[in-house]
Design a protein around this motif. Sequence first.
Motif, PDB file in Angstrom:
ATOM      1  N   ALA A  23       0.089  62.837   0.162  1.00  0.00           N
ATOM      2  CA  ALA A  23       0.748  61.811  -1.533  1.00  0.00           C
ATOM      3  C   ALA A  23       1.867  61.131  -0.487  1.00  0.00           C
ATOM      4  CB  ALA A  23       0.829  62.167  -2.153  1.00  0.00           C
ATOM      5  N   ALA A  24       2.021  59.589  -0.812  1.00  0.00           N
ATOM      6  CA  ALA A  24       3.094  58.826  -0.453  1.00  0.00           C
ATOM      7  C   ALA A  24       4.023  59.836  -1.250  1.00  0.00           C
ATOM      8  CB  ALA A  24       2.927  57.627  -0.559  1.00  0.00           C
ATOM      9  N   GLU A  25       5.303  59.423  -1.634  1.00  0.00           N
ATOM     10  CA  GLU A  25       6.773  59.823  -2.338  1.00  0.00           C
ATOM     11  C   GLU A  25       6.563  58.832  -3.638  1.00  0.00           C
ATOM     12  OE1 GLU A  25      10.102  59.843   0.467  1.00  0.00           O
ATOM     13  OE2 GLU A  25       9.702  62.046   0.830  1.00  0.00           O
ATOM     14  N   GLY A  26       6.628  59.384  -4.552  1.00  0.00           N
ATOM     15  CA  GLY A  26       6.529  58.288  -6.059  1.00  0.00           C
ATOM     16  C   GLY A  26       4.985  58.290  -6.554  1.00  0.00           C
ATOM     17  N   SER A  27       4.191  58.680  -5.822  1.00  0.00           N
ATOM     18  CA  SER A  27       2.954  59.289  -6.498  1.00  0.00           C
ATOM     19  C   SER A  27       3.113  59.963  -7.824  1.00  0.00           C
ATOM     20  CB  SER A  27       1.694  59.821  -5.455  1.00  0.00           C
ATOM     21  OG  SER A  27       1.801  59.317  -4.668  1.00  0.00           O
ATOM     22  N   ARG A  28       2.212  59.191  -8.535  1.00  0.00           N
ATOM     23  CA  ARG A  28       2.375  60.289 -10.038  1.00  0.00           C
ATOM     24  C   ARG A  28       0.771  60.939 -10.151  1.00  0.00           C
ATOM     25  NH1 ARG A  28       3.731  56.670 -14.945  1.00  0.00           N
ATOM     26  NH2 ARG A  28       1.974  55.401 -14.090  1.00  0.00           N
ATOM     27  N   PHE A  29       0.276  62.347 -10.723  1.00  0.00           N
ATOM     28  CA  PHE A  29      -0.866  62.743 -10.829  1.00  0.00           C
ATOM     29  C   PHE A  29      -0.854  63.158 -12.536  1.00  0.00           C
ATOM     30  CE2 PHE A  29       0.828  63.060  -6.952  1.00  0.00           C
ATOM     31  CZ  PHE A  29      -0.301  62.977  -6.058  1.00  0.00           C
ATOM     32  N   GLY A  30      -1.716  62.859 -13.386  1.00  0.00           N
ATOM     33  CA  GLY A  30      -2.253  63.514 -14.135  1.00  0.00           C
ATOM     34  C   GLY A  30      -3.942  63.694 -14.592  1.00  0.00           C
ATOM     35  N   ILE A  31      -4.112  64.989 -15.790  1.00  0.00           N
ATOM     36  CA  ILE A  31      -5.506  64.371 -15.835  1.00  0.00           C
ATOM     37  C   ILE A  31      -5.060  64.610 -17.294  1.00  0.00           C
ATOM     38  CG2 ILE A  31      -7.098  66.017 -15.670  1.00  0.00           C
ATOM     39  CD1 ILE A  31      -6.445  67.102 -13.311  1.00  0.00           C
ATOM     40  N   THR A  32      -5.637  63.740 -17.867  1.00  0.00           N
ATOM     41  CA  THR A  32      -5.751  63.447 -19.550  1.00  0.00           C
ATOM     42  C   THR A  32      -6.972  63.394 -20.262  1.00  0.00           C
ATOM     43  OG1 THR A  32      -6.299  60.840 -18.516  1.00  0.00           O
ATOM     44  CG2 THR A  32      -3.574  62.000 -18.502  1.00  0.00           C
ATOM     45  N   PRO A  33      -7.387  64.203 -20.572  1.00  0.00           N
ATOM     46  CA  PRO A  33      -8.426  64.209 -21.061  1.00  0.00           C
ATOM     47  C   PRO A  33      -8.122  63.768 -22.927  1.00  0.00           C
ATOM     48  CG  PRO A  33      -8.634  66.182 -20.142  1.00  0.00           C
ATOM     49  CD  PRO A  33      -7.650  65.009 -19.795  1.00  0.00           C
ATOM     50  N   ALA A  34      -6.951  65.330 -22.938  1.00  0.00           N
ATOM     51  CA  ALA A  34      -6.772  65.878 -24.487  1.00  0.00           C
ATOM     52  C   ALA A  34      -6.155  64.098 -24.724  1.00  0.00           C
ATOM     53  CB  ALA A  34      -5.346  66.083 -24.025  1.00  0.00           C
ATOM     54  N   LYS A  35      -5.415  63.210 -23.825  1.00  0.00           N
ATOM     55  CA  LYS A  35      -5.364  61.616 -24.667  1.00  0.00           C
ATOM     56  C   LYS A  35      -6.644  60.987 -25.091  1.00  0.00           C
ATOM     57  CE  LYS A  35      -1.402  61.424 -22.038  1.00  0.00           C
ATOM     58  NZ  LYS A  35      -0.543  60.087 -21.464  1.00  0.00           N
ATOM     59  N   LEU A  36      -7.615  61.415 -25.296  1.00  0.00           N
ATOM     60  CA  LEU A  36      -9.112  59.974 -25.052  1.00  0.00           C
ATOM     61  C   LEU A  36     -10.068  61.335 -25.820  1.00  0.00           C
ATOM     62  CD1 LEU A  36      -9.929  59.151 -21.475  1.00  0.00           C
ATOM     63  CD2 LEU A  36      -8.562  57.433 -23.879  1.00  0.00           C
ATOM     64  N   GLY A  37      -9.590  62.633 -26.502  1.00  0.00           N
ATOM     65  CA  GLY A  37     -10.902  63.724 -27.251  1.00  0.00           C
ATOM     66  C   GLY A  37     -11.665  64.251 -26.345  1.00  0.00           C
ATOM     67  N   ILE A  38     -11.865  64.445 -24.794  1.00  0.00           N
ATOM     68  CA  ILE A  38     -12.266  64.962 -24.324  1.00  0.00           C
ATOM     69  C   ILE A  38     -12.105  66.651 -23.831  1.00  0.00           C
ATOM     70  CG2 ILE A  38     -13.278  64.404 -21.749  1.00  0.00           C
ATOM     71  CD1 ILE A  38     -13.101  60.985 -22.442  1.00  0.00           C
ATOM     72  N   VAL A  39     -13.677  67.108 -24.016  1.00  0.00           N
ATOM     73  CA  VAL A  39     -13.319  68.450 -22.748  1.00  0.00           C
ATOM     74  C   VAL A  39     -13.524  68.097 -21.586  1.00  0.00           C
ATOM     75  CG1 VAL A  39     -14.025  70.500 -23.530  1.00  0.00           C
ATOM     76  CG2 VAL A  39     -13.181  69.171 -25.653  1.00  0.00           C
ATOM     77  N   TYR A  40     -12.371  69.263 -20.983  1.00  0.00           N
ATOM     78  CA  TYR A  40     -12.510  68.976 -19.000  1.00  0.00           C
ATOM     79  C   TYR A  40     -14.097  69.380 -18.758  1.00  0.00           C
ATOM     80  CZ  TYR A  40     -10.952  67.123 -14.896  1.00  0.00           C
ATOM     81  OH  TYR A  40     -10.435  66.952 -14.125  1.00  0.00           O
ATOM     82  N   HIS A  41     -14.438  68.808 -17.545  1.00  0.00           N
ATOM     83  CA  HIS A  41     -15.648  68.948 -17.058  1.00  0.00           C
ATOM     84  C   HIS A  41     -15.538  70.575 -16.569  1.00  0.00           C
ATOM     85  CE1 HIS A  41     -18.083  65.046 -16.810  1.00  0.00           C
ATOM     86  NE2 HIS A  41     -16.286  65.117 -16.558  1.00  0.00           N
ATOM     87  N   PHE A  42     -16.511  71.558 -16.473  1.00  0.00           N
ATOM     88  CA  PHE A  42     -15.978  72.863 -16.227  1.00  0.00           C
ATOM     89  C   PHE A  42     -15.835  73.250 -15.042  1.00  0.00           C
ATOM     90  CE2 PHE A  42     -17.607  76.827 -15.051  1.00  0.00           C
ATOM     91  CZ  PHE A  42     -16.886  78.047 -15.409  1.00  0.00           C
ATOM     92  N   ASP A  43     -16.337  72.796 -13.737  1.00  0.00           N
ATOM     93  CA  ASP A  43     -16.280  72.348 -12.579  1.00  0.00           C
ATOM     94  C   ASP A  43     -15.035  72.643 -12.010  1.00  0.00           C
ATOM     95  OD1 ASP A  43     -18.464  74.135 -12.083  1.00  0.00           O
ATOM     96  OD2 ASP A  43     -19.839  72.362 -11.403  1.00  0.00           O
TER      97      ASP A  43
END
Length: 262
Positions: A127-147
């Motif tokens: 990644a380049a400096e300044g990149s941003r990372f996040g996984i946001t299912p809790a903001k959408l009411g979704i339960v993330y995929h198992f795998d």
Amino acid sequence: MRTMTDGFDFTRDGEIARLTFTRPEKMNAITYGMWSAIPEVVARVEADPAIKVLVLTGAGAHFSAGADISEFQELRSTADAAETYDKAVDGAVAALTASRKPTVAMIQGNCIGGGCQISVACDFRFAAEGSRFGITPAKLGIVYHFDSTRRLVSLVGPAHAKYFLLSGELVDARRAREIGLLNDVFPADELEASTAKFVETLASRSQASVRGMNRIIEKIVAGQQEADAEVDEIRLGALHGEDYAEGVAAFLARRPPKFTYG
């Protein structure tokens, strides 16, 4: 060789293939059609003996801001529709994780939600400096995929996986590298060259070794505890292969090996 598909651009330059998300006006948000097409791209790479590595990246300022949420009202409005949509996502992730040929995510800008999911499914992340990372299912009411959850836990551990998934908060590239999400971080103007150098290294190694070990590591990540018949076959095949003979001969002669396995 170049192929255009709605939402991404597939190109090949010698031994290296590249899949570029091409919706910069939408921060490369991933549509249902794009999710559905990724397994076909991976299968094409796997079947082409001339290709050794697949690089994934995004056009413009971002890798991907995630799934295209503007489709959700139409494509995820019922339980059956959501199941169909999720099968496309699962298929894309499964194809990338099962690829024996190495996959490398080259990341700039936002790498969030489904974009981060795609990157985690790859073998390597730069990644380049300044990149941003996040996984946001809790903001959408979704339960993330198992795998995808399992793969995230295998990379960063349960505590950091919970931070991502339960909070939906974003982290910067420096922090992402600290917790193991990234292999390395480079200044933005060095990302392309630095990633290319590593990709060239992968392509120069024994492909029998690279692909065999990639398969074995994936089996371990999936929870396998002991060798099975497939593992034994992979190791025995390598032992009797041309790359092994060339590797030993080159070592003894103190010269660089010239591997021929395609």
